[in-house]
Scaffold this motif. Structure first.
Motif, short mmCIF file in Angstrom:
data_model
loop_
_atom_site.label_atom_id
_atom_site.label_comp_id
_atom_site.label_asym_id
_atom_site.label_seq_id
_atom_site.Cartn_x
_atom_site.Cartn_y
_atom_site.Cartn_z
N TRP A 181 0.82 -1.21 0.00
CA TRP A 181 0.00 0.00 0.00
C TRP A 181 0.86 1.26 0.00
O TRP A 181 0.50 2.26 -0.62
CB TRP A 181 -0.94 0.00 1.19
N SER A 182 2.01 1.20 0.65
CA SER A 182 2.90 2.37 0.71
C SER A 182 3.41 2.77 -0.66
O SER A 182 3.84 3.92 -0.87
CB SER A 182 4.08 2.10 1.64
N ALA A 183 3.37 1.85 -1.63
CA ALA A 183 3.86 2.15 -2.97
C ALA A 183 2.77 2.75 -3.86
O ALA A 183 3.08 3.36 -4.89
CB ALA A 183 4.41 0.88 -3.64
N VAL A 184 1.51 2.59 -3.47
CA VAL A 184 0.42 3.07 -4.31
C VAL A 184 0.47 4.58 -4.52
O VAL A 184 0.32 5.06 -5.65
CB VAL A 184 -0.94 2.61 -3.74
N PRO A 185 0.70 5.39 -3.45
CA PRO A 185 0.83 6.83 -3.70
C PRO A 185 1.97 7.17 -4.65
O PRO A 185 1.87 8.12 -5.44
CB PRO A 185 1.09 7.40 -2.30
N ARG A 186 3.05 6.38 -4.62
CA ARG A 186 4.18 6.63 -5.53
C ARG A 186 3.78 6.34 -6.97
O ARG A 186 4.26 7.01 -7.90
CB ARG A 186 5.38 5.78 -5.11
N LEU A 187 2.94 5.32 -7.15
CA LEU A 187 2.43 5.03 -8.49
C LEU A 187 1.63 6.22 -9.03
O LEU A 187 1.81 6.63 -10.19
CB LEU A 187 1.55 3.79 -8.44
N LEU A 188 0.78 6.79 -8.19
CA LEU A 188 -0.04 7.93 -8.61
C LEU A 188 0.81 9.17 -8.83
O LEU A 188 0.64 9.89 -9.83
CB LEU A 188 -1.12 8.19 -7.56
N GLU A 189 1.73 9.44 -7.91
CA GLU A 189 2.60 10.62 -8.03
C GLU A 189 3.46 10.54 -9.29
O GLU A 189 3.60 11.52 -10.04
CB GLU A 189 3.49 10.73 -6.80
N GLY A 190 4.06 9.37 -9.52
CA GLY A 190 4.91 9.21 -10.70
C GLY A 190 4.13 9.34 -11.99
O GLY A 190 4.60 9.96 -12.95
N SER A 191 2.93 8.79 -12.00
CA SER A 191 2.09 8.89 -13.19
C SER A 191 1.76 10.35 -13.48
O SER A 191 1.82 10.80 -14.64
CB SER A 191 0.80 8.09 -12.99
N ALA A 192 1.41 11.10 -12.44
CA ALA A 192 1.08 12.52 -12.64
C ALA A 192 2.28 13.29 -13.19
O ALA A 192 2.11 14.18 -14.04
CB ALA A 192 0.62 13.13 -11.32
N ARG A 193 3.49 12.93 -12.75
CA ARG A 193 4.69 13.65 -13.21
C ARG A 193 4.93 13.47 -14.69
O ARG A 193 5.39 14.40 -15.37
CB ARG A 193 5.92 13.18 -12.43
N VAL A 194 4.66 12.28 -15.21
CA VAL A 194 5.02 12.00 -16.60
C VAL A 194 3.87 12.22 -17.58
O VAL A 194 4.06 12.12 -18.79
CB VAL A 194 5.59 10.57 -16.77
#
Length: 217
Positions: free
Chosen positions: A120-133
């Motif tokens: 679950w701790s990686a899910v926000p990173r998935l969303l953040e990284g997607s938004a960046r690119v």
């Protein structure tokens, strides 16, 4: 090793084979010809190959280092016999917990059956990284099982969630409402929620604001 033997030896996902047509049909509603698409967690590469055979989109497969060898082999072997796969780019390494992502901007980011197997701790990173690119108005498309406000949408999803958590407490079916709230914090607005076969869903988000790390004009 003969090409036929190499093809047989490739990893194969029954789930990918079952859901590839419904996913293709859903993606065709959102992707336009020439769109650049980043797939996060391409796994066996079956979705990447299938989509590029039917949609004229530039598809960037990616996965963690441990899966890259087989992913690259599938893309290379399939590309040798199918000219349409010229739209399929060579797979690249991507771990959502690491800061480096493939260079954007992309018109869409797609990920299938990944959110419930990452912690679950990686899910926000998935969303953040997607938004960046993603470009402004770009789309994030998340496919998989999701529950709603803690309530599962089917007994099979509840059983699947229990199974995942028995394997690793950090895994589990994710809550669509929590994902929507996290996505909003990243400038990603929920715009659709498509029901899919076998109690799966396709959550669609549009990037409507710049990510924090993106330089301002």
């Amino acid at each position: 090793m003969a090409p036929e033997e190499s093809r047989v030896a490739l990893p194969f996902s029954e789930a990918c084979e079952r859901n590839k047509e419904p996913i293709l049909a859903a993606l065709s509603q959102w992707l336009a010809e020439g769109n650049r698409v980043l797939e996060v967690g391409s796994g066996t590469g079956q979705h990447a190959v299938h989509v590029c055979r039917h949609l004229r989109v530039v598809w960037q497969p990616s996965d963690r280092t441990i899966n890259l060898s087989d992913l690259r082999r599938r893309c290379q072997l399939e590309g040798q016999t199918d000219a349409q796969l010229g739209w399929l780019l060579p797979p690249v390494e991507l771990d959502v917990l690491q800061p480096h992502w493939p260079d954007g901007p992309f018109d869409a980011v797609f990920s299938a059956n990944i959110a419930h197997i990452m912690p679950w701790s990686a899910v926000p990173r998935l969303l953040e990284g997607s938004a960046r690119v993603l470009r402004c108005s770009g789309l994030l498309l998340l496919y998989g099982p999701f529950h709603e406000g803690g309530r599962h949408t089917s007994p099979s999803n509840a059983a699947f969630d229990q199974h995942l958590r028995s394997l690793d407490p950090a895994m589990g079916v994710r809550d669509a409402l929590e994902l929507t709230a996290l996505a909003a914090d990243c400038g990603l607005q929920a715009i659709d929620d498509l029901p899919m076969p076998a109690n799966n869903r396709l959550l669609v988000f549009r990037r409507v604001a710049a990510a924090e790390s993106e330089p301002q004009p």
